[in-house]
Design a protein around this motif. Structure first.
Motif, short mmCIF file in Angstrom:
data_model
loop_
_atom_site.label_atom_id
_atom_site.label_comp_id
_atom_site.label_asym_id
_atom_site.label_seq_id
_atom_site.Cartn_x
_atom_site.Cartn_y
_atom_site.Cartn_z
N LEU A 23 0.82 -1.22 0.00
CA LEU A 23 0.00 0.00 0.00
C LEU A 23 0.85 1.26 0.00
CD1 LEU A 23 -2.78 -1.12 2.51
CD2 LEU A 23 -2.91 -1.07 0.02
N GLY A 24 1.90 1.27 -0.84
CA GLY A 24 2.75 2.44 -0.98
C GLY A 24 3.93 2.51 -0.04
N VAL A 25 4.06 1.59 0.88
CA VAL A 25 5.16 1.56 1.84
C VAL A 25 6.10 0.42 1.47
CG1 VAL A 25 5.80 1.26 4.27
CG2 VAL A 25 3.70 2.49 3.67
N THR A 26 7.40 0.70 1.40
CA THR A 26 8.36 -0.36 1.11
C THR A 26 9.11 -0.75 2.37
OG1 THR A 26 10.08 1.21 0.47
CG2 THR A 26 8.70 0.33 -1.29
N ARG A 27 9.50 -2.02 2.41
CA ARG A 27 10.30 -2.54 3.53
C ARG A 27 11.07 -3.75 3.04
NH1 ARG A 27 5.35 -3.33 7.06
NH2 ARG A 27 4.70 -1.85 5.53
N LYS A 28 12.03 -4.18 3.83
CA LYS A 28 12.81 -5.37 3.50
C LYS A 28 12.35 -6.53 4.37
CE LYS A 28 16.78 -3.12 1.57
NZ LYS A 28 16.59 -3.43 0.19
N VAL A 29 12.23 -7.71 3.74
CA VAL A 29 11.82 -8.91 4.47
C VAL A 29 12.66 -10.10 3.99
CG1 VAL A 29 9.45 -8.12 4.83
CG2 VAL A 29 9.97 -9.53 2.85
N SER A 30 12.88 -11.02 4.87
CA SER A 30 13.60 -12.24 4.53
C SER A 30 12.67 -13.21 3.82
CB SER A 30 14.15 -12.89 5.80
OG SER A 30 14.70 -14.16 5.49
N LEU A 31 13.20 -13.90 2.82
CA LEU A 31 12.45 -14.95 2.12
C LEU A 31 12.85 -16.34 2.60
CD1 LEU A 31 12.68 -13.53 -1.52
CD2 LEU A 31 10.74 -13.39 0.05
N ASP A 32 13.66 -16.42 3.65
CA ASP A 32 14.22 -17.70 4.11
C ASP A 32 13.18 -18.71 4.58
OD1 ASP A 32 16.75 -16.89 3.45
OD2 ASP A 32 17.29 -16.30 5.50
N LEU A 33 12.00 -18.29 4.98
CA LEU A 33 11.00 -19.23 5.50
C LEU A 33 10.06 -19.78 4.43
CD1 LEU A 33 10.04 -17.50 8.87
CD2 LEU A 33 11.73 -19.30 8.45
N ILE A 34 10.23 -19.34 3.19
CA ILE A 34 9.38 -19.83 2.10
C ILE A 34 10.17 -20.89 1.33
CG2 ILE A 34 8.17 -19.24 -0.03
CD1 ILE A 34 7.55 -16.55 1.11
N SER A 35 9.59 -22.07 1.20
CA SER A 35 10.29 -23.17 0.53
C SER A 35 10.27 -23.06 -0.99
CB SER A 35 9.71 -24.52 0.97
OG SER A 35 8.34 -24.59 0.64
N GLU A 36 9.27 -22.41 -1.55
CA GLU A 36 9.19 -22.30 -3.00
C GLU A 36 9.87 -21.02 -3.48
OE1 GLU A 36 5.09 -21.55 -4.47
OE2 GLU A 36 4.58 -21.52 -2.35
N GLU A 37 10.25 -21.00 -4.75
CA GLU A 37 10.91 -19.83 -5.31
C GLU A 37 9.94 -18.64 -5.37
OE1 GLU A 37 13.29 -18.42 -9.33
OE2 GLU A 37 12.18 -20.30 -9.35
N VAL A 38 10.44 -17.48 -5.00
CA VAL A 38 9.66 -16.24 -5.08
C VAL A 38 10.35 -15.35 -6.10
CG1 VAL A 38 8.86 -14.21 -3.82
CG2 VAL A 38 8.94 -16.43 -2.66
N LYS A 39 9.56 -14.77 -6.99
CA LYS A 39 10.09 -13.92 -8.05
C LYS A 39 9.58 -12.49 -7.89
CE LYS A 39 10.08 -17.77 -11.27
NZ LYS A 39 9.45 -18.35 -12.45
N VAL A 40 10.33 -11.56 -8.44
CA VAL A 40 9.91 -10.16 -8.49
C VAL A 40 8.56 -10.09 -9.20
CG1 VAL A 40 10.43 -7.89 -9.47
CG2 VAL A 40 12.25 -9.24 -8.40
#
Length: 79
Positions: A23-40
Motif C-alpha cells: 500500500l505504498g510503503v516499502t520494507r525489506k523482508v527475509s524470504l528464508d521461511l518460504i520453501s518455493e521460489e519467489v520472483k519479483v
C-alpha cells in the motif's frame, strides 16, 4: 490476532532478502521461511520481517482493494 496484508516483491538481493511494497510503503523482508521460489512481481504475506507465504496475484489484488475500501471508510468516519 495478526492481520497480514499482501505485499508485492519489487526486488530480491543476493542474501534472499526482498524489498516489498505494501500500500505504498516499502520494507525489506527475509524470504528464508518460504520453501518455493519467489520472483519479483509476485505477492507474499509477511510477519515480523519474514515472508511467510506466497499468494496468488488475483487474490492479493482483491484483498488490497478491500483494505483500501476499509481505509477510505475509516477516513470518512463510516467505521
Amino acid at each position: 490476532m495478526c492481520l497480514s496484508i499482501p505485499s508485492k516483491v519489487v526486488e530480491i538481493d543476493d542474501n534472499n532478502v526482498a524489498t516489498v511494497e505494501t500500500l505504498g510503503v516499502t520494507r525489506k523482508v527475509s524470504l528464508d521461511l518460504i520453501s518455493e521460489e519467489v520472483k519479483v512481481g509476485e505477492y507474499v504475506l509477511i510477519h515480523v520481517g519474514y515472508a511467510m507465504q506466497k499468494i496468488d496475484t488475483n487474490f492479493a489484488l482483491e484483498s488490497l482493494e478491500v483494505y483500501r475500501q476499509i481505509a477510505d471508510d475509516m477516513s470518512d468516519g463510516k467505521i
